[in-house]
Design a protein around this motif. Structure first.
Motif, mmCIF file in Angstrom:
data_model
loop_
_atom_site.group_PDB
_atom_site.id
_atom_site.type_symbol
_atom_site.label_atom_id
_atom_site.label_comp_id
_atom_site.label_asym_id
_atom_site.label_seq_id
_atom_site.Cartn_x
_atom_site.Cartn_y
_atom_site.Cartn_z
ATOM 1 N N LEU A 253 17.208 -4.927 30.630
ATOM 2 C CA LEU A 253 17.479 -5.758 29.606
ATOM 3 C C LEU A 253 16.260 -6.677 29.092
ATOM 4 N N GLN A 254 15.440 -7.164 30.012
ATOM 5 C CA GLN A 254 14.442 -7.804 29.729
ATOM 6 C C GLN A 254 13.247 -7.016 29.053
ATOM 7 N N PHE A 255 13.175 -5.595 29.627
ATOM 8 C CA PHE A 255 12.041 -4.769 29.010
ATOM 9 C C PHE A 255 12.624 -4.203 27.594
ATOM 10 N N LEU A 256 13.898 -4.398 27.313
ATOM 11 C CA LEU A 256 14.547 -3.925 26.115
ATOM 12 C C LEU A 256 14.247 -4.991 25.057
ATOM 13 N N SER A 257 13.892 -6.201 25.755
ATOM 14 C CA SER A 257 13.683 -7.185 24.486
ATOM 15 C C SER A 257 12.461 -7.528 23.972
ATOM 16 N N PHE A 258 11.490 -6.292 24.206
ATOM 17 C CA PHE A 258 10.191 -6.286 23.451
ATOM 18 C C PHE A 258 10.409 -6.445 21.936
ATOM 19 N N SER A 259 11.226 -5.917 21.393
ATOM 20 C CA SER A 259 11.387 -5.943 19.992
ATOM 21 C C SER A 259 11.643 -7.380 19.611
ATOM 22 N N GLU A 260 12.780 -8.059 20.246
ATOM 23 C CA GLU A 260 12.908 -9.477 19.896
ATOM 24 C C GLU A 260 11.540 -10.431 20.072
ATOM 25 N N LEU A 261 10.980 -9.941 21.107
ATOM 26 C CA LEU A 261 9.553 -10.875 21.539
ATOM 27 C C LEU A 261 8.851 -10.701 20.503
ATOM 28 N N PHE A 262 8.554 -9.571 20.009
ATOM 29 C CA PHE A 262 7.500 -9.358 18.850
ATOM 30 C C PHE A 262 7.951 -10.164 17.516
ATOM 31 N N GLY A 263 9.089 -9.861 17.163
ATOM 32 C CA GLY A 263 9.794 -10.772 15.923
ATOM 33 C C GLY A 263 9.462 -12.165 16.327
ATOM 34 N N GLY A 264 10.031 -12.760 17.542
ATOM 35 C CA GLY A 264 9.614 -14.086 17.634
ATOM 36 C C GLY A 264 8.393 -14.575 17.597
ATOM 37 N N LEU A 292 -3.866 -3.208 6.328
ATOM 38 C CA LEU A 292 -3.650 -4.030 7.591
ATOM 39 C C LEU A 292 -2.198 -4.172 7.848
ATOM 40 N N PHE A 293 -1.339 -4.308 6.596
ATOM 41 C CA PHE A 293 0.126 -4.217 7.145
ATOM 42 C C PHE A 293 0.635 -3.120 7.549
ATOM 43 N N LEU A 294 0.216 -1.857 7.190
ATOM 44 C CA LEU A 294 0.749 -0.553 7.735
ATOM 45 C C LEU A 294 0.271 -0.582 9.272
ATOM 46 N N GLY A 295 -1.035 -0.824 9.743
ATOM 47 C CA GLY A 295 -1.494 -0.785 11.108
ATOM 48 C C GLY A 295 -1.013 -1.719 11.810
ATOM 49 N N ILE A 296 -0.460 -2.872 11.395
ATOM 50 C CA ILE A 296 0.366 -3.620 12.097
ATOM 51 C C ILE A 296 1.771 -3.080 12.296
ATOM 52 N N VAL A 297 2.262 -2.360 11.539
ATOM 53 C CA VAL A 297 3.811 -1.789 11.763
ATOM 54 C C VAL A 297 3.406 -0.669 12.686
ATOM 55 N N ILE A 298 2.398 0.148 12.673
ATOM 56 C CA ILE A 298 2.370 0.890 13.640
ATOM 57 C C ILE A 298 2.242 0.367 15.113
ATOM 58 N N PHE A 299 1.326 -0.585 15.156
ATOM 59 C CA PHE A 299 1.170 -1.326 16.493
ATOM 60 C C PHE A 299 2.631 -1.878 16.992
ATOM 61 N N SER A 300 3.470 -2.473 16.236
ATOM 62 C CA SER A 300 4.605 -3.018 16.686
ATOM 63 C C SER A 300 5.642 -1.942 17.273
ATOM 64 N N ALA A 301 5.485 -0.695 16.406
ATOM 65 C CA ALA A 301 6.340 0.329 16.894
ATOM 66 C C ALA A 301 5.682 1.010 18.247
ATOM 67 N N ILE A 302 4.404 0.896 18.431
ATOM 68 C CA ILE A 302 4.002 1.469 19.799
ATOM 69 C C ILE A 302 4.529 0.252 21.170
ATOM 70 N N PHE A 303 4.166 -1.143 20.340
ATOM 71 C CA PHE A 303 4.765 -1.927 21.430
ATOM 72 C C PHE A 303 6.091 -1.661 21.809
ATOM 73 N N VAL A 304 7.013 -1.727 20.877
ATOM 74 C CA VAL A 304 8.264 -1.663 21.284
ATOM 75 C C VAL A 304 8.803 -0.367 22.112
ATOM 76 N N PHE A 305 7.991 0.550 21.621
ATOM 77 C CA PHE A 305 7.986 2.005 22.646
ATOM 78 C C PHE A 305 7.766 1.798 24.009
ATOM 79 N N VAL A 306 6.514 1.288 24.256
ATOM 80 C CA VAL A 306 6.213 0.917 25.494
ATOM 81 C C VAL A 306 7.216 0.090 26.339
ATOM 82 N N GLY A 307 7.818 -0.900 25.595
ATOM 83 C CA GLY A 307 9.067 -1.707 26.300
ATOM 84 C C GLY A 307 10.006 -0.780 26.747
ATOM 85 N N ASN A 308 10.489 0.173 26.062
ATOM 86 C CA ASN A 308 11.667 0.868 26.452
ATOM 87 C C ASN A 308 11.043 1.776 27.455
ATOM 88 N N LEU A 309 9.968 2.424 27.308
ATOM 89 C CA LEU A 309 9.532 3.410 28.550
ATOM 90 C C LEU A 309 9.383 2.498 29.845
#
Length: 329
Positions: A253-264, A292-309
């Motif tokens: 559950l803690q690893f899956l919280s990466f998306s909430e962590l990034f949004g917070g 820049l906004f598109l780059g940050i969107v890609i970065f956030s997707a990678i960040f959440v994927f790493v958390g799920n992995l």
């Protein structure tokens, strides 16, 4: 798990990662292209230019070509790790993201560890003392903090510890007028405390409530009742039969919280003017900085994927008894 199983799993995840990035990149680009945002107007900032000069800028930004052509060039540049040039910073987007993300990753990593450890401890204490004043206090805190926006919690922390008590600086990553490379460790760390505290206070609530509920279920199970009949009790019972069974789902559950962590982090960084990827995302949105906004969107997707992995891999790092067939699923 043998080497072939691991390689198969990582190959499967790699394919999913590529598909995820492609889908996120295409849909994000389409949404921004359909929005009223115009990179040319954002670059000019209402400056008066001739029609010929505007045509040159439209050719440079590629706004006068069909959407399919834009997407093709965007994906081609993305494969080459070329995310364009930021309109705000006048620098390559990938360099800006690398610089800002390093500050955010430190903030999020410390907050993630603290929220996980403190939340797990609070959940165990509350679950062991079900119905006591400790349990009620933990539940009240978790319900209250989960219903409060992270930026509101950040404002309270800022007012109490920075404004009223004056224990910590109000914000920013380094003192005003000091370059980040010239700031001392204490100057940098003192400005990291309040954003970290805010993210930790918000992030520990879900893990604490989940751990509490799981421990209560474990303590009412048949094998725990059998252990009690053999004379086991107190913290020895919790350690031998409780923590072992609730640690794995809690870590997952803690690893899956990466998306909430990034949004917070996006909101908290804005409250404390912390120079991270969150504040940069807000600045890119307000300034219509599309690359820049598109780059940050890609970065956030990678960040959440790493958390799920990492959540998937944690199963076998914590409990090797899990069947390999479950790993393939």
């Amino acid at each position: 798990m043998n080497k072939n199983k691991l390689l198969k799993f990582l190959g499967y995840k790699l394919v999913r990662f590529v598909i995820l990035i492609l889908v996120v990149a295409i849909f994000s680009f389409i949404l921004l292209d359909l929005s009223p945002i115009d990179p040319v107007n954002a670059y000019l900032r209402q400056a008066a230019v001739s029609e010929a000069q505007r045509q040159i800028l439209e050719n440079y930004f590629g706004t006068n070509v069909p959407l399919t052509t834009k997407i093709y060039h965007w994906l081609l540049d993305l494969i080459q790790l070329n995310l364009g040039t930021s309109l705000i910073y006048r620098a390559p987007v990938i360099d800006i993201i690398w610089e800002k993300a390093s500050a955010s990753i430190v903030l999020m990593a410390i907050s993630w560890v603290l929220s996980g450890v403190l939340g797990f401890v609070l959940g165990v204490v509350a679950g062991k003392n079900k119905g006591s004043w400790i349990d009620k206090a933990v539940k009240i805190y978790c319900y209250a903090i989960q219903s409060a926006p992270s930026f509101w919690v950040g404002m309270l922390v800022l007012m109490v510890f920075a404004v009223y008590l004056g224990w910590f600086p109000i914000g920013f990553g380094v003192p005003i007028g000091v370059r980040s490379t010239d700031a001392t460790f204490l100057e940098w760390a003192s400005r990291l405390v309040l954003p970290t505290l805010t993210l930790s206070l918000v992030g520990l609530a879900p893990i604490a409530m989940y751990t509490r509920n799981e421990l209560i279920q474990v303590l009412s199970s048949d094998y725990v009742l059998f252990a009690k009949s053999r004379g086991e009790k107190g913290w020895d019972l919790i350690k031998n039969h409780g923590i072992r069974n609730i640690l794995l789902p809690a870590v997952t559950l803690q690893f899956l919280s990466f998306s909430e962590l990034f949004g917070g982090a996006v909101l908290v960084e804005q409250v404390f003017s912390y120079p991270g990827i969150g504040q940069t995302a807000v600045a890119a949105g307000l300034s219509s900085d599309v690359p820049l906004f598109l780059g940050i969107v890609i970065f956030s997707a990678i960040f959440v994927f790493v958390g799920n992995l990492l959540a998937d891999l944690s199963y076998y790092l914590i409990d090797p008894r899990i069947k390999e067939s479950e790993f393939n699923d």
